[in-house]
Scaffold this active site. Structure first.
Site, PDB file in Angstrom:
ATOM      1  CG  ASP A  30      -2.079   0.936   1.088  1.00  0.00           C
ATOM      2  OD1 ASP A  30      -3.217   0.481   1.083  1.00  0.00           O
ATOM      3  OD2 ASP A  30      -1.850   2.173   0.966  1.00  0.00           O
ATOM      4  CB  ILE A  31       0.760   4.293  -2.130  1.00  0.00           C
ATOM      5  CG1 ILE A  31       1.824   5.217  -2.664  1.00  0.00           C
ATOM      6  CG2 ILE A  31      -0.531   5.024  -1.808  1.00  0.00           C
ATOM      7  CD1 ILE A  31       1.504   5.759  -4.055  1.00  0.00           C
ATOM      8  CG  ASN A  86     -12.328  -0.861   3.392  1.00  0.00           C
ATOM      9  OD1 ASN A  86     -12.720  -1.239   4.485  1.00  0.00           O
ATOM     10  ND2 ASN A  86     -11.174  -0.248   3.223  1.00  0.00           N
ATOM     11  N   GLY A  92     -16.426   2.322   2.922  1.00  0.00           N
ATOM     12  CA  GLY A  92     -15.175   3.074   2.893  1.00  0.00           C
ATOM     13  C   GLY A  92     -14.250   2.696   1.743  1.00  0.00           C
ATOM     14  CD  GLN A  93     -14.452  -1.108  -3.165  1.00  0.00           C
ATOM     15  OE1 GLN A  93     -15.618  -1.424  -2.920  1.00  0.00           O
ATOM     16  NE2 GLN A  93     -13.743  -1.672  -4.114  1.00  0.00           N
ATOM     17  CG  HIS A  99      -8.460  -3.591  -2.615  1.00  0.00           C
ATOM     18  ND1 HIS A  99      -9.332  -2.824  -3.367  1.00  0.00           N
ATOM     19  CD2 HIS A  99      -8.316  -2.935  -1.443  1.00  0.00           C
ATOM     20  CE1 HIS A  99      -9.678  -1.749  -2.684  1.00  0.00           C
ATOM     21  NE2 HIS A  99      -9.082  -1.794  -1.501  1.00  0.00           N
ATOM     22  CG  HIS A 101      -6.741  -3.127   2.774  1.00  0.00           C
ATOM     23  ND1 HIS A 101      -5.995  -1.983   2.572  1.00  0.00           N
ATOM     24  CD2 HIS A 101      -7.954  -2.881   2.219  1.00  0.00           C
ATOM     25  CE1 HIS A 101      -6.729  -1.090   1.919  1.00  0.00           C
ATOM     26  NE2 HIS A 101      -7.933  -1.609   1.693  1.00  0.00           N
TER      27      HIS A 101
HETATM   28  P1  5GP Z   1      -9.785   0.993  -0.123  1.00  0.00           P
HETATM   29  O1  5GP Z   1     -10.115   2.176   0.739  1.00  0.00           O
HETATM   30  O2  5GP Z   1     -10.344   1.113  -1.509  1.00  0.00           O
HETATM   31  O3  5GP Z   1     -10.089  -0.315   0.550  1.00  0.00           O
HETATM   32  O4  5GP Z   1      -8.192   0.988  -0.215  1.00  0.00           O
HETATM   33  C1  5GP Z   1      -7.486   1.501  -1.273  1.00  0.00           C
HETATM   34  C2  5GP Z   1      -6.032   1.487  -0.847  1.00  0.00           C
HETATM   35  O5  5GP Z   1      -5.233   1.654  -1.998  1.00  0.00           O
HETATM   36  C3  5GP Z   1      -5.653   2.613   0.119  1.00  0.00           C
HETATM   37  O6  5GP Z   1      -5.134   2.030   1.326  1.00  0.00           O
HETATM   38  C4  5GP Z   1      -4.609   3.419  -0.638  1.00  0.00           C
HETATM   39  O7  5GP Z   1      -3.555   3.858   0.199  1.00  0.00           O
HETATM   40  C5  5GP Z   1      -4.129   2.436  -1.686  1.00  0.00           C
HETATM   41  N1  5GP Z   1      -3.731   3.062  -2.937  1.00  0.00           N
HETATM   42  C6  5GP Z   1      -4.437   3.983  -3.652  1.00  0.00           C
HETATM   43  N2  5GP Z   1      -3.778   4.319  -4.771  1.00  0.00           N
HETATM   44  C7  5GP Z   1      -2.637   3.571  -4.767  1.00  0.00           C
HETATM   45  C8  5GP Z   1      -1.532   3.484  -5.674  1.00  0.00           C
HETATM   46  O8  5GP Z   1      -1.476   4.144  -6.717  1.00  0.00           O
HETATM   47  N3  5GP Z   1      -0.537   2.626  -5.345  1.00  0.00           N
HETATM   48  C9  5GP Z   1      -0.568   1.863  -4.205  1.00  0.00           C
HETATM   49  N4  5GP Z   1       0.467   1.049  -3.971  1.00  0.00           N
HETATM   50  N5  5GP Z   1      -1.590   1.931  -3.335  1.00  0.00           N
HETATM   51  C10 5GP Z   1      -2.607   2.776  -3.606  1.00  0.00           C
END
Ligand code: 5GP
Ligand code: ZN
Length: 115
Positions: A30-31, A86, A92-93, A99, A101
């Site tokens: 994760d970034i 999520n 909160g997605q 995906h 986490h």
């Molecule tokens: P969500 O909230 O959709 O479950 O999680 C999305 C996750 O993707 C977040 O934790 C966010 O930090 C990560 N993320 C978003 N854009 C990027 C990206 O371009 N690269 C990486 N490695 N992670 C990302």
């Protein structure tokens, strides 16, 4: 899906710190990590969220869940890890490519605080 960040990451069009890849799945850090180890496991198949999963995805989802603890161990999470999915705006997605986490290696607080 042409406009999806995670499809682009899995196809190598957007750089990432790769954790794992096979024919069906891709995993990357994760970034913006929430803990010392925080990576995402995704199917290469574009599926917007768990809410879009159907019977046709059951075997894929099963293989993904079986892969998760193996990757967690390989990332040093021998004592356990948290998995988070999520789903939808209400869950909160933020990125609409399904995906999981996988988070650990630090002080993982209770997920739901009860007063
Ligand atoms: P969500 O909230 O959709 O479950 O999680 C999305 C996750 O993707 C977040 O934790 C966010 O930090 C990560 N993320 C978003 N854009 C990027 C990206 O371009 N690269 C990486 N490695 N992670 C990302
Ligand atoms: Zn996608």
């Amino acid at each position: 899906m042409t406009d999806c960040i995670f499809c682009k990451i899995a196809q190598g069009e957007i750089p990432c710190r790769k954790v794992y890849e096979d024919d069906e799945f891709f995993a990357f850090h994760d970034i913006n990590p929430a803990a010392p180890v925080h990576f995402m496991l995704i199917p290469k198949l574009h599926l917007a969220s768990l809410a879009e999963a159907g019977e046709a995805h059951a075997a894929l989802l099963g293989r993904m869940l079986v892969l998760a603890p193996r990757l967690a161990r390989e990332q040093g999470l021998e004592n356990g890890f948290r998995t988070v999915i999520n789903t939808g705006k209400g869950g909160g997605q933020e990125v609409f490519h399904f995906h999981i986490h996988i988070i650990g290696g630090g002080n993982i607080p209770p997920m739901v605080r009860r007063s």
